[in-house]
Write a protein that holds these residues in place. Structure first.
Motif, PDB file in Angstrom:
ATOM      1  N   PRO A  27       0.824  -1.210   0.000  1.00 45.74           N
ATOM      2  CA  PRO A  27       0.000   0.000   0.000  1.00 45.74           C
ATOM      3  C   PRO A  27       0.859   1.262   0.000  1.00 45.74           C
ATOM      4  O   PRO A  27       1.951   1.276   0.563  1.00 45.74           O
ATOM      5  CB  PRO A  27      -0.817  -0.113   1.290  1.00 45.74           C
ATOM      6  CG  PRO A  27      -0.136  -1.117   2.125  1.00 45.74           C
ATOM      7  CD  PRO A  27       0.692  -1.987   1.243  1.00 45.74           C
ATOM      8  N   VAL A  50     -11.033  -0.719  -0.924  1.00 44.87           N
ATOM      9  CA  VAL A  50     -10.311  -1.684  -0.087  1.00 44.87           C
ATOM     10  C   VAL A  50      -9.222  -2.431  -0.863  1.00 44.87           C
ATOM     11  O   VAL A  50      -8.191  -2.774  -0.294  1.00 44.87           O
ATOM     12  CB  VAL A  50     -11.317  -2.628   0.635  1.00 44.87           C
ATOM     13  CG1 VAL A  50     -11.879  -3.669  -0.280  1.00 44.87           C
ATOM     14  CG2 VAL A  50     -10.673  -3.290   1.828  1.00 44.87           C
ATOM     15  N   GLY A  51      -9.411  -2.668  -2.161  1.00 43.18           N
ATOM     16  CA  GLY A  51      -8.376  -3.314  -2.998  1.00 43.18           C
ATOM     17  C   GLY A  51      -7.901  -4.614  -2.380  1.00 43.18           C
ATOM     18  O   GLY A  51      -8.702  -5.488  -2.030  1.00 43.18           O
ATOM     19  N   ALA A  52      -6.588  -4.767  -2.202  1.00 36.81           N
ATOM     20  CA  ALA A  52      -6.044  -5.986  -1.598  1.00 36.81           C
ATOM     21  C   ALA A  52      -6.063  -5.903  -0.072  1.00 36.81           C
ATOM     22  O   ALA A  52      -5.601  -6.817   0.605  1.00 36.81           O
ATOM     23  CB  ALA A  52      -4.619  -6.204  -2.092  1.00 36.81           C
ATOM     24  N   HIS A  55      -4.272  -0.924   3.174  1.00 36.60           N
ATOM     25  CA  HIS A  55      -4.570   0.145   4.132  1.00 36.60           C
ATOM     26  C   HIS A  55      -5.552  -0.352   5.199  1.00 36.60           C
ATOM     27  O   HIS A  55      -5.440  -0.005   6.372  1.00 36.60           O
ATOM     28  CB  HIS A  55      -5.139   1.382   3.419  1.00 36.60           C
ATOM     29  CG  HIS A  55      -4.126   2.104   2.581  1.00 36.60           C
ATOM     30  ND1 HIS A  55      -4.125   2.048   1.210  1.00 36.60           N
ATOM     31  CD2 HIS A  55      -3.062   2.864   2.932  1.00 36.60           C
ATOM     32  CE1 HIS A  55      -3.104   2.758   0.748  1.00 36.60           C
ATOM     33  NE2 HIS A  55      -2.437   3.262   1.771  1.00 36.60           N
ATOM     34  N   ASP A  72     -15.401  -2.039  -2.259  1.00 39.62           N
ATOM     35  CA  ASP A  72     -14.741  -2.068  -3.579  1.00 39.62           C
ATOM     36  C   ASP A  72     -15.775  -2.463  -4.617  1.00 39.62           C
ATOM     37  O   ASP A  72     -16.713  -3.203  -4.309  1.00 39.62           O
ATOM     38  CB  ASP A  72     -13.566  -3.060  -3.600  1.00 39.62           C
ATOM     39  CG  ASP A  72     -12.513  -2.656  -4.625  1.00 39.62           C
ATOM     40  OD1 ASP A  72     -11.408  -2.261  -4.235  1.00 39.62           O
ATOM     41  OD2 ASP A  72     -12.821  -2.717  -5.847  1.00 39.62           O
ATOM     42  N   ASN A  98     -20.029   0.913  -5.521  1.00 36.96           N
ATOM     43  CA  ASN A  98     -19.320   2.051  -6.101  1.00 36.96           C
ATOM     44  C   ASN A  98     -19.257   3.161  -5.052  1.00 36.96           C
ATOM     45  O   ASN A  98     -20.293   3.549  -4.504  1.00 36.96           O
ATOM     46  CB  ASN A  98     -20.111   2.532  -7.330  1.00 36.96           C
ATOM     47  CG  ASN A  98     -19.377   3.592  -8.106  1.00 36.96           C
ATOM     48  OD1 ASN A  98     -18.567   4.341  -7.565  1.00 36.96           O
ATOM     49  ND2 ASN A  98     -19.673   3.672  -9.388  1.00 36.96           N
ATOM     50  N   PHE A  99     -18.052   3.672  -4.796  1.00 40.19           N
ATOM     51  CA  PHE A  99     -17.954   4.694  -3.749  1.00 40.19           C
ATOM     52  C   PHE A  99     -18.701   5.984  -4.104  1.00 40.19           C
ATOM     53  O   PHE A  99     -18.879   6.862  -3.265  1.00 40.19           O
ATOM     54  CB  PHE A  99     -16.511   4.949  -3.321  1.00 40.19           C
ATOM     55  CG  PHE A  99     -15.557   5.463  -4.372  1.00 40.19           C
ATOM     56  CD1 PHE A  99     -15.850   6.567  -5.155  1.00 40.19           C
ATOM     57  CD2 PHE A  99     -14.313   4.858  -4.532  1.00 40.19           C
ATOM     58  CE1 PHE A  99     -14.948   7.051  -6.096  1.00 40.19           C
ATOM     59  CE2 PHE A  99     -13.396   5.334  -5.473  1.00 40.19           C
ATOM     60  CZ  PHE A  99     -13.729   6.436  -6.261  1.00 40.19           C
ATOM     61  N   ASP A 120      -8.143   5.434  -1.796  1.00 34.94           N
ATOM     62  CA  ASP A 120      -6.863   5.285  -2.500  1.00 34.94           C
ATOM     63  C   ASP A 120      -7.240   5.031  -3.964  1.00 34.94           C
ATOM     64  O   ASP A 120      -7.584   3.912  -4.328  1.00 34.94           O
ATOM     65  CB  ASP A 120      -6.121   4.102  -1.849  1.00 34.94           C
ATOM     66  CG  ASP A 120      -4.847   3.704  -2.557  1.00 34.94           C
ATOM     67  OD1 ASP A 120      -4.324   4.508  -3.350  1.00 34.94           O
ATOM     68  OD2 ASP A 120      -4.365   2.586  -2.302  1.00 34.94           O
ATOM     69  N   GLY A 122      -7.837   4.991  -8.212  1.00 36.66           N
ATOM     70  CA  GLY A 122      -7.213   4.346  -9.365  1.00 36.66           C
ATOM     71  C   GLY A 122      -7.338   2.840  -9.329  1.00 36.66           C
ATOM     72  O   GLY A 122      -8.152   2.292  -8.608  1.00 36.66           O
ATOM     73  N   MET A 123      -6.502   2.186 -10.146  1.00 39.59           N
ATOM     74  CA  MET A 123      -6.597   0.717 -10.201  1.00 39.59           C
ATOM     75  C   MET A 123      -5.585   0.112  -9.237  1.00 39.59           C
ATOM     76  O   MET A 123      -4.643   0.771  -8.794  1.00 39.59           O
ATOM     77  CB  MET A 123      -6.329   0.236 -11.612  1.00 39.59           C
ATOM     78  CG  MET A 123      -4.883   0.401 -12.005  1.00 39.59           C
ATOM     79  SD  MET A 123      -4.598  -0.128 -13.676  1.00 39.59           S
ATOM     80  CE  MET A 123      -3.148   0.871 -14.003  1.00 39.59           C
ATOM     81  N   SER A 124      -5.789  -1.158  -8.945  1.00 39.98           N
ATOM     82  CA  SER A 124      -4.877  -1.837  -8.026  1.00 39.98           C
ATOM     83  C   SER A 124      -3.839  -2.635  -8.811  1.00 39.98           C
ATOM     84  O   SER A 124      -4.015  -2.920 -10.001  1.00 39.98           O
ATOM     85  CB  SER A 124      -5.665  -2.789  -7.129  1.00 39.98           C
ATOM     86  OG  SER A 124      -6.146  -3.872  -7.891  1.00 39.98           O
ATOM     87  N   ASN A 236     -17.231   9.449 -10.802  1.00 37.91           N
ATOM     88  CA  ASN A 236     -17.459   8.754  -9.529  1.00 37.91           C
ATOM     89  C   ASN A 236     -16.812   9.507  -8.370  1.00 37.91           C
ATOM     90  O   ASN A 236     -17.378   9.596  -7.281  1.00 37.91           O
ATOM     91  CB  ASN A 236     -16.920   7.321  -9.592  1.00 37.91           C
ATOM     92  CG  ASN A 236     -17.810   6.418 -10.425  1.00 37.91           C
ATOM     93  OD1 ASN A 236     -19.025   6.570 -10.430  1.00 37.91           O
ATOM     94  ND2 ASN A 236     -17.218   5.492 -11.149  1.00 37.91           N
TER      95      ASN A 236
HETATM   96  C1  LIG Z   1      -5.370   1.506  -5.615  1.00 40.12           C
HETATM   97  S1  LIG Z   1      -6.477   0.274  -5.283  1.00 40.12           S
HETATM   98  C2  LIG Z   1      -6.611   0.282  -3.530  1.00 40.12           C
HETATM   99  C3  LIG Z   1      -5.512  -0.483  -2.845  1.00 40.12           C
HETATM  100  C4  LIG Z   1      -5.719  -0.594  -1.359  1.00 40.12           C
HETATM  101  N1  LIG Z   1      -5.670   0.703  -0.710  1.00 40.12           N
HETATM  102  C5  LIG Z   1      -4.687  -1.512  -0.755  1.00 40.12           C
HETATM  103  O1  LIG Z   1      -3.920  -1.044   0.098  1.00 40.12           O
HETATM  104  O2  LIG Z   1      -4.651  -2.695  -1.104  1.00 40.12           O
HETATM  105  C6  LIG Z   1      -7.994   0.990  -5.759  1.00 40.12           C
HETATM  106  C7  LIG Z   1      -9.189   0.069  -5.607  1.00 40.12           C
HETATM  107  O3  LIG Z   1     -10.328   0.897  -5.682  1.00 40.12           O
HETATM  108  C8  LIG Z   1     -11.320   0.254  -6.404  1.00 40.12           C
HETATM  109  N2  LIG Z   1     -12.179   1.292  -6.972  1.00 40.12           N
HETATM  110  C9  LIG Z   1     -11.860   2.202  -7.914  1.00 40.12           C
HETATM  111  N3  LIG Z   1     -12.903   3.000  -8.180  1.00 40.12           N
HETATM  112  C10 LIG Z   1     -13.902   2.610  -7.334  1.00 40.12           C
HETATM  113  C11 LIG Z   1     -15.227   3.054  -7.112  1.00 40.12           C
HETATM  114  N4  LIG Z   1     -15.757   4.067  -7.820  1.00 40.12           N
HETATM  115  N5  LIG Z   1     -15.955   2.442  -6.162  1.00 40.12           N
HETATM  116  C12 LIG Z   1     -15.444   1.416  -5.432  1.00 40.12           C
HETATM  117  N6  LIG Z   1     -14.193   0.924  -5.624  1.00 40.12           N
HETATM  118  C13 LIG Z   1     -13.427   1.520  -6.563  1.00 40.12           C
HETATM  119  C14 LIG Z   1     -10.601  -0.559  -7.443  1.00 40.12           C
HETATM  120  O4  LIG Z   1     -11.398  -1.634  -7.869  1.00 40.12           O
HETATM  121  C15 LIG Z   1      -9.338  -0.984  -6.676  1.00 40.12           C
HETATM  122  O5  LIG Z   1      -9.512  -2.254  -6.101  1.00 40.12           O
END
Ligand SMILES: C[S@@+](CC[C@H](N)C(=O)[O-])C[C@H]1O[C@@H](n2cnc3c(N)ncnc32)[C@H](O)[C@@H]1O
Length: 322
Positions: A27, A50-52, A55, A72, A98-99, A120, A122-124, A236
């Motif tokens: 992270p 939350v991604g992986a 955080h 997520d 969706n956030f 956080d 963007g993409m993971s 979003n």
């Molecule tokens: C950069 S990663 C987060 C990594 C995480 N903080 C970690 O430490 O593992 C971003 C995540 O946000 C999700 N995401 C992006 N846009 C989103 C949205 N509008 N609503 C919910 N999730 C979203 C993606 O699918 C991705 O899994």
């Protein structure tokens, strides 16, 4: 004077470098995120991306009786997060969504107002590293790029169905690509384009090769633009910002990590407007950047910008006995 163009997302820039290494799930700016969130053991927290679970794990570790809601839109991310966060199961609620609908998701969780929300953006690395998801220009896969596999539009549909002028505008706007018109023309000529590799080849043929140590891959900006469009990332974020204060308790904090200058600008402007309106207090005037040390260890952190605000405390009413 030449205008400085917006920085492309470092997560994508370095995609070939560390996709399979241990740092792939590290992270970004954990120390700073935790410092600004200031997690209290009995507090309520929301990880909107939350991604992986990187955080989230840091937050959960600091909780006693408190609770964490992890959101997520990607079901695969939620599965990985569920495994990673298994030791904290009792403190955790994971939700797919969706956030942009942060207030409805939070209400559905049944949790009280939050003491902290982190996003956080963007993409993971998980998404980038899975060739079948189509995010990567360095691995062949279908042109998909949806974070939510049930999302209505794929990159393939945008690439093959848009008018040339629409494509050029999109690549220019979200990718800040100076050769957007040439690339759009080449795409239209080469259609149908089905895979990431085909698209990379079309882009590389369309634009002059960039050389030099710090040059990014020629397809970086085009891929970034398509990903942002497919996932409606700015829209979003805008919705999220318009609703997130409803979720926060008085003195609750919001911490946002962005990786694209358009995102950071939107966050900065919104936070400043909230400050003027008395709806939030800026915890720092300037964006916080990752340390040199972190960038050395994790090049994906390079373009991260952290901004944080606090919701003002509840006003003490006259006659409250104070
Ligand atoms: C950069 S990663 C987060 C990594 C995480 N903080 C970690 O430490 O593992 C971003 C995540 O946000 C999700 N995401 C992006 N846009 C989103 C949205 N509008 N609503 C919910 N999730 C979203 C993606 O699918 C991705 O899994």
């Amino acid at each position: 004077m030449r205008r400085r163009r917006n920085r492309p997302e470092a997560r994508e820039q370095t995609e070939g470098a560390d996709r399979h290494s241990a740092s792939a799930h590290r992270p970004v700016m954990v120390r700073e995120v935790m410092e600004f969130l200031n997690v209290r053991p009995e507090g309520i927290y929301v990880d909107a991306t939350v991604g992986a679970g990187g955080h989230s794990a840091e937050i959960a570790q600091r909780l006693g009786s408190g609770r964490l809601l992890g959101i997520d839109r990607d079901p695969q991310a939620l599965q990985v997060a569920g495994e990673h966060l298994a030791p904290f199961r009792e403190k955790l609620i994971l939700m797919r969504g969706n956030f942009a609908e942060i207030d409805a998701l939070h209400a559905a969780s049944g949790l009280p107002p939050a003491d902290g929300v982190v996003a956080d953006l963007g993409m993971s690395s998980l998404q980038l590293g899975d060739r079948e998801r189509g995010f990567s220009f360095s691995a062949s896969g279908p042109l998909d790029m949806r974070m939510d596999p049930a999302g209505p539009v794929t990159a393939e549909e945008i690439v093959n169905r848009s008018r040339e002028s629409e494509l050029a505008d999109l690549i220019q706007r979200w990718g800040q690509e100076r050769h957007s018109r040439r690339i759009a023309r080449a795409i239209v000529k080469a259609r149908p384009i089905r895979t990431t590799t085909e698209l990379v080849q079309v882009v590389m043929r369309a634009i002059p090769s960039r050389t030099g140590l710090h040059q990014i891959h020629p397809a970086t900006r085009t891929f970034m633009a398509l990903r942002i469009a497919v996932n409606r990332e700015l829209e979003n974020l805008e919705m999220f910002l318009s609703r997130v204060l409803r979720v926060l308790a008085p003195t609750g904090r919001l911490v946002i990590l962005s990786f694209h200058s358009l995102e950071d600008r939107l966050v900065k402007r919104t936070f400043r407007a909230w400050e003027r309106e008395g709806r939030a207090i800026l915890l720092r005037r300037k964006a916080v950047r990752p340390s040199e040390d972190e960038i050395r260890q994790n090049p994906r952190a390079r373009s991260a910008r952290l901004r944080a605000v606090e919701k003002p405390g509840a006003e003490v009413k006259a006659g409250d006995g104070s």
